[in-house]
Every structure is written in C-alpha cells, then in structure tokens.
Design a protein around this motif. Structure first.
Motif, PDB file in Angstrom:
ATOM      1  N   ALA A 179       0.856  -1.190   0.000  1.00 52.40           N
ATOM      2  CA  ALA A 179       0.000   0.000   0.000  1.00 52.40           C
ATOM      3  C   ALA A 179       0.887   1.233   0.000  1.00 52.40           C
ATOM      4  O   ALA A 179       1.954   1.246   0.621  1.00 52.40           O
ATOM      5  N   ASP A 180       0.457   2.271  -0.719  1.00 51.18           N
ATOM      6  CA  ASP A 180       1.209   3.518  -0.717  1.00 51.18           C
ATOM      7  C   ASP A 180       0.248   4.704  -0.729  1.00 51.18           C
ATOM      8  O   ASP A 180      -0.965   4.537  -0.821  1.00 51.18           O
ATOM      9  N   GLN A 181       0.796   5.906  -0.626  1.00 45.68           N
ATOM     10  CA  GLN A 181      -0.034   7.066  -0.305  1.00 45.68           C
ATOM     11  C   GLN A 181      -0.617   7.846  -1.484  1.00 45.68           C
ATOM     12  O   GLN A 181      -1.730   8.355  -1.378  1.00 45.68           O
ATOM     13  N   PRO A 182       0.052   8.014  -2.614  1.00 47.10           N
ATOM     14  CA  PRO A 182      -0.512   8.881  -3.661  1.00 47.10           C
ATOM     15  C   PRO A 182      -1.804   8.324  -4.254  1.00 47.10           C
ATOM     16  O   PRO A 182      -2.062   7.125  -4.246  1.00 47.10           O
ATOM     17  N   CYS A 183      -2.628   9.228  -4.781  1.00 51.48           N
ATOM     18  CA  CYS A 183      -3.748   8.839  -5.633  1.00 51.48           C
ATOM     19  C   CYS A 183      -3.169   8.365  -6.961  1.00 51.48           C
ATOM     20  O   CYS A 183      -2.162   8.888  -7.430  1.00 51.48           O
ATOM     21  N   ASN A 184      -3.802   7.388  -7.578  1.00 52.67           N
ATOM     22  CA  ASN A 184      -3.229   6.770  -8.770  1.00 52.67           C
ATOM     23  C   ASN A 184      -4.302   6.579  -9.838  1.00 52.67           C
ATOM     24  O   ASN A 184      -5.284   5.866  -9.622  1.00 52.67           O
ATOM     25  N   LEU A 185      -4.123   7.225 -10.984  1.00 55.53           N
ATOM     26  CA  LEU A 185      -4.931   6.958 -12.170  1.00 55.53           C
ATOM     27  C   LEU A 185      -4.064   6.108 -13.085  1.00 55.53           C
ATOM     28  O   LEU A 185      -3.124   6.597 -13.703  1.00 55.53           O
ATOM     29  N   SER A 203      -6.632  -3.769   7.052  1.00 58.61           N
ATOM     30  CA  SER A 203      -5.178  -3.976   7.060  1.00 58.61           C
ATOM     31  C   SER A 203      -4.726  -5.002   8.096  1.00 58.61           C
ATOM     32  O   SER A 203      -3.775  -5.751   7.858  1.00 58.61           O
ATOM     33  N   ILE A 204      -5.400  -5.057   9.248  1.00 55.83           N
ATOM     34  CA  ILE A 204      -4.968  -6.011  10.276  1.00 55.83           C
ATOM     35  C   ILE A 204      -5.033  -7.440   9.748  1.00 55.83           C
ATOM     36  O   ILE A 204      -4.252  -8.307  10.160  1.00 55.83           O
ATOM     37  N   CYS A 205      -5.941  -7.698   8.802  1.00 50.09           N
ATOM     38  CA  CYS A 205      -6.086  -9.041   8.232  1.00 50.09           C
ATOM     39  C   CYS A 205      -4.965  -9.383   7.255  1.00 50.09           C
ATOM     40  O   CYS A 205      -4.841 -10.536   6.825  1.00 50.09           O
ATOM     41  N   LEU A 206      -4.151  -8.391   6.898  1.00 43.54           N
ATOM     42  CA  LEU A 206      -3.063  -8.586   5.937  1.00 43.54           C
ATOM     43  C   LEU A 206      -1.698  -8.597   6.615  1.00 43.54           C
ATOM     44  O   LEU A 206      -0.674  -8.659   5.947  1.00 43.54           O
ATOM     45  N   TYR A 207      -1.671  -8.486   7.941  1.00 37.93           N
ATOM     46  CA  TYR A 207      -0.447  -8.603   8.736  1.00 37.93           C
ATOM     47  C   TYR A 207       0.651  -7.646   8.246  1.00 37.93           C
ATOM     48  O   TYR A 207       1.779  -8.056   7.956  1.00 37.93           O
ATOM     49  N   PRO A 208       0.344  -6.341   8.157  1.00 43.24           N
ATOM     50  CA  PRO A 208       1.344  -5.382   7.670  1.00 43.24           C
ATOM     51  C   PRO A 208       2.567  -5.324   8.572  1.00 43.24           C
ATOM     52  O   PRO A 208       2.474  -5.532   9.781  1.00 43.24           O
ATOM     53  N   ALA A 210       5.846  -3.247  10.072  1.00 39.70           N
ATOM     54  CA  ALA A 210       6.397  -1.926  10.362  1.00 39.70           C
ATOM     55  C   ALA A 210       7.875  -1.928   9.994  1.00 39.70           C
ATOM     56  O   ALA A 210       8.720  -2.375  10.777  1.00 39.70           O
ATOM     57  N   THR A 211       8.185  -1.471   8.792  1.00 37.15           N
ATOM     58  CA  THR A 211       9.563  -1.512   8.305  1.00 37.15           C
ATOM     59  C   THR A 211      10.189  -0.126   8.167  1.00 37.15           C
ATOM     60  O   THR A 211      11.300   0.003   7.675  1.00 37.15           O
ATOM     61  N   ASN A 212       9.448   0.909   8.581  1.00 42.02           N
ATOM     62  CA  ASN A 212       9.962   2.282   8.552  1.00 42.02           C
ATOM     63  C   ASN A 212      10.224   2.798   7.141  1.00 42.02           C
ATOM     64  O   ASN A 212      10.991   3.746   6.952  1.00 42.02           O
ATOM     65  N   THR A 213       9.618   2.182   6.131  1.00 39.78           N
ATOM     66  CA  THR A 213       9.787   2.638   4.756  1.00 39.78           C
ATOM     67  C   THR A 213       8.525   3.346   4.279  1.00 39.78           C
ATOM     68  O   THR A 213       7.481   3.314   4.936  1.00 39.78           O
ATOM     69  N   ALA A 214       8.615   3.966   3.092  1.00 41.17           N
ATOM     70  CA  ALA A 214       7.495   4.734   2.560  1.00 41.17           C
ATOM     71  C   ALA A 214       6.348   3.847   2.102  1.00 41.17           C
ATOM     72  O   ALA A 214       5.212   4.299   2.001  1.00 41.17           O
ATOM     73  N   TYR A 215       6.641   2.581   1.812  1.00 42.42           N
ATOM     74  CA  TYR A 215       5.614   1.647   1.358  1.00 42.42           C
ATOM     75  C   TYR A 215       5.331   0.637   2.467  1.00 42.42           C
ATOM     76  O   TYR A 215       6.250   0.139   3.109  1.00 42.42           O
ATOM     77  N   VAL A 216       4.046   0.341   2.674  1.00 44.36           N
ATOM     78  CA  VAL A 216       3.666  -0.662   3.662  1.00 44.36           C
ATOM     79  C   VAL A 216       3.516  -2.000   2.938  1.00 44.36           C
ATOM     80  O   VAL A 216       2.807  -2.086   1.931  1.00 44.36           O
ATOM     81  N   LYS A 217       4.179  -3.015   3.429  1.00 44.02           N
ATOM     82  CA  LYS A 217       4.181  -4.323   2.766  1.00 44.02           C
ATOM     83  C   LYS A 217       3.536  -5.393   3.645  1.00 44.02           C
ATOM     84  O   LYS A 217       3.464  -5.245   4.865  1.00 44.02           O
ATOM     85  N   SER A 218       3.091  -6.463   2.981  1.00 45.31           N
ATOM     86  CA  SER A 218       2.464  -7.579   3.683  1.00 45.31           C
ATOM     87  C   SER A 218       3.213  -8.866   3.356  1.00 45.31           C
ATOM     88  O   SER A 218       3.606  -9.082   2.206  1.00 45.31           O
ATOM     89  N   PRO A 219       3.382  -9.763   4.335  1.00 43.40           N
ATOM     90  CA  PRO A 219       4.088 -11.024   4.074  1.00 43.40           C
ATOM     91  C   PRO A 219       3.184 -12.123   3.522  1.00 43.40           C
ATOM     92  O   PRO A 219       3.677 -13.191   3.153  1.00 43.40           O
ATOM     93  N   VAL A 220       1.871 -11.897   3.463  1.00 47.83           N
ATOM     94  CA  VAL A 220       0.961 -12.970   3.057  1.00 47.83           C
ATOM     95  C   VAL A 220       1.036 -13.202   1.548  1.00 47.83           C
ATOM     96  O   VAL A 220       1.235 -12.273   0.770  1.00 47.83           O
ATOM     97  N   ASP A 221       0.884 -14.446   1.169  1.00 56.00           N
ATOM     98  CA  ASP A 221       0.813 -14.835  -0.237  1.00 56.00           C
ATOM     99  C   ASP A 221      -0.664 -14.994  -0.569  1.00 56.00           C
ATOM    100  O   ASP A 221      -1.300 -15.977  -0.171  1.00 56.00           O
ATOM    101  N   ILE A 222      -1.236 -14.032  -1.282  1.00 55.95           N
ATOM    102  CA  ILE A 222      -2.675 -14.053  -1.514  1.00 55.95           C
ATOM    103  C   ILE A 222      -3.088 -15.143  -2.504  1.00 55.95           C
ATOM    104  O   ILE A 222      -4.268 -15.489  -2.599  1.00 55.95           O
ATOM    105  N   GLU A 223      -2.131 -15.699  -3.236  1.00 58.82           N
ATOM    106  CA  GLU A 223      -2.455 -16.769  -4.184  1.00 58.82           C
ATOM    107  C   GLU A 223      -2.421 -18.140  -3.519  1.00 58.82           C
ATOM    108  O   GLU A 223      -3.145 -19.047  -3.925  1.00 58.82           O
ATOM    109  N   LYS A 224      -1.571 -18.282  -2.523  1.00 58.79           N
ATOM    110  CA  LYS A 224      -1.491 -19.529  -1.757  1.00 58.79           C
ATOM    111  C   LYS A 224      -1.514 -19.178  -0.273  1.00 58.79           C
ATOM    112  O   LYS A 224      -0.516 -19.323   0.432  1.00 58.79           O
ATOM    113  N   PRO A 225      -2.668 -18.706   0.211  1.00 55.74           N
ATOM    114  CA  PRO A 225      -2.719 -18.208   1.594  1.00 55.74           C
ATOM    115  C   PRO A 225      -2.482 -19.314   2.626  1.00 55.74           C
ATOM    116  O   PRO A 225      -3.020 -20.412   2.505  1.00 55.74           O
TER     117      PRO A 225
END
Length: 336
Positions: A179-185, A203-208, A210-225
């Motif tokens: 997830a990131d902050q800008p609006c995107n077309l 977001s809590i369901c995606l286990y974000p 806290a990596t102190n970076t500009a982008y928030v990342k998730s460790p889950v594999d949505i294709e093989k959950p």
C-alpha cells in the motif's frame, strides 16, 4: 503499528511483538462467527464524468475502472515494445529488487540497463520488470500521447504532485501486495493486467509489517494463503480487476494492491497527492508515511522526483553504490 514504528526497536521489540499477537487474537475471536468474504469485482463505469467520479468514488476512497476511457488516446493506439524501443531505446533504466515488494526472495540487488535491453530481455523470457520508472519525465514527447486534459480534470483541485510512473514487463511478472499514499490513475496501454485489492480498513487481516519505509508491505501470499500462519487473511474484503488496453483504474491512497501481468504489458501510473484523500483513507498509514525513516520523508520526496526506485535502493543499503554507478553511466553516455 505507529507505536512499533516509533518505539518498537531494541529492548522494546519483544513487548510490541506480544501486544501485536494479543490484539490479533482478540480480533480473530470476534471475527470467527463471521462468514469469510467473497471476491468482488472493482466497479466498471463507461463515460464516467469528473463530477460523478469525485462524488461517488474519490470522496469515499473507492476504486473504480473508467472502462475504455483511454481507448482513443495516442499511447494506446501507437505504443508497443517496438515503438518505445525506437522512441527511447537508449534511455538508462534502473531496476531495484526489494524483498516483499518485487520478490519474496532475500534479494536486494539492482541493475542498470537500456530500454532496448529491457525489451530484449522480456522477449527472451527474462525476469526483468520495469516498475515506477521516470521514463516519461525523461521523454516529454511521450507525455503528449496521453490526454493530459482528461487526467487533470479527474484529479481536480486541492491536490499536488504530478508524476508519471512507467511499467513495462513480461507475462507472469508481479508486484507483490503493498500500500502507498498517492492517488493513482493507472492507464493500461498495452496488454492486460490482473489487480487484487484490499481496503485499508482491513489492514490487520493482511499482517502489515512496520519496516519504517514509505511503502507498507504484507508477508501474506494471496495466491497460496497460509491460514495457519495468517488466519485473519480470510476475512479481508478482496476486490479484483482485469484491465485491458484503454482501461483506466483509480486506486485511492493506502488501498492494498498486488498486480500481475496476464500478458506482456505497458502501462502508466499517473500519480498525485491529496492530503484530504490520504487522511480519509487511513490516518495511521498517512502518519506512517510522514514518520518513515528508511529513508526519511524528505529523502523519499527527493528520490520520488528523480526515480522512485532510489527509495528501495536506500532501504536496501545500496543507495551510495547506485548513485555512483548512475553518475558514471551518465558521464560515459555524455562522452559518446
């Protein structure tokens, strides 16, 4: 996440790990009686005007597809790998790998190559995928193939920033859940993409992380959950979109997304910022962005104006090497 971001290092890290685990267990207990959510399609609208878009989608942080809105734009009519190779084949491109965003592997490598070399790699079945590239900023003539009147009309007032990100990649390549902050077309120009999106409220369901970076990342594999490791995942509201040439999708701030190339593709993300939209979508993620330290927010803005890939290079500890090689390549090109 905010507390962990600010204080969860060193001696306090185990404490925050325990608190986070307890909180997720409480949420899981409350959600167990709830039926897991089904996949929904991102709404498609043909001939969606700016006023309706702002009132029904932008205001409520809802993604939407402007179906075929760019079908008659010059970029959709003209651009393919051969065209871009002729128009900007010698342009220097930076590709940076970042674990959790571009790859699940422990990779922090980077590579410089020309656009012509990138196209050759893709056609040969290689693994290079250009993301978030400033290629259009370096080739203003290509920007003229976009309908800037349409884009400016949709972005509206009280916004700032004006960034074009280029995406060029082969079939099957992905950008992982983040997830990131800008609006995107997002303008789909050539080929087809599959998008999977989740609301920031889930977001809590995606286990974000806290990596102190500009982008928030998730460790889950949505294709093989892995529901044993990530049991909350099944309760996240999931949206899917299949973009074809000429489609434009609006992705609001902080909406989680993973993107997969269904074919070889070319696309442009037109990004701009809205403080109101960011805070409305997720106040906490907006604060995480401002309080990011790897790199700090002022460097994130600086890198973003040059090449977003520099943000990942900094986070990976490679920024000095990247900047040195970048300057050396520029000097070499200038002497030719």
């Amino acid at each position: 996440m905010l507390l962990e971001h600010l204080l969860g290092h060193g001696l306090l890290k185990p404490l925050f790990s325990t608190l986070r685990s307890r909180h997720r267990n409480r949420v899981l207990k409350r959600l167990k009686p709830v039926r897991p959510t089904e996949v929904s399609a991102v709404e498609r609208r043909a001939n969606l005007d700016a006023k309706t878009f702002k009132n029904e989608f932008f205001r409520y942080s809802q993604p939407v597809i402007f179906s075929g809105a760019a079908a008659n734009w010059n970029c959709v009519q003209k651009w393919n790998f051969d065209y871009l190779s002729l128009a900007a084949g010698d342009n220097d491109l930076l590709i940076v790998n970042s674990q959790g965003l571009t790859t699940r592997e422990q990779r922090t490598d980077y590579q410089f190559l020309s656009l012509r070399e990138l196209v050759k790699n893709i056609r040969g079945g290689g693994d290079q995928y250009l993301r978030f590239s400033p290629l259009l900023h370096e080739n203003p003539a290509l920007v003229q193939d976009l309908d800037m009147t349409w884009l400016q009309n949709m972005r509206g007032g009280k916004t700032f920033g004006n960034t074009y990100y280029m995406f060029i990649g082969g079939t099957g390549h992905k950008t992982l859940l983040h997830a990131d902050q800008p609006c995107n077309l997002f303008v789909q120009i050539y080929g087809e993409k599959k998008w999977t999106l989740f609301y920031p409220q889930d977001s809590i369901c995606l286990y974000p992380e806290a990596t102190n970076t500009a982008y928030v990342k998730s460790p889950v594999d949505i294709e093989k959950p892995d529901y044993e490791a990530y049991p909350l995942m099944k309760y996240a509201r999931r949206l899917e979109a299949h973009l074809k040439p000429g489609d434009i999708m609006y992705i609001p701030p902080h909406v989680w997304h993973q993107v997969e190339n269904l074919t070889d593709t070319i696309a442009v993300g037109y990004r701009y910022s809205s403080l109101a939209a960011a805070l409305s979508s997720s106040p906490s993620f907006s604060l995480l962005r401002v309080l990011s330290t790897n790199p700090p927010v002022w460097k994130t803005r600086k890198y973003g104006k040059t090449d977003t890939n520099l943000i990942w290079a900094h986070a990976n500890g490679k920024i000095d090497a990247v900047m040195t090689e970048r300057e050396q390549r520029r000097q070499k090109a200038a002497h030719k």
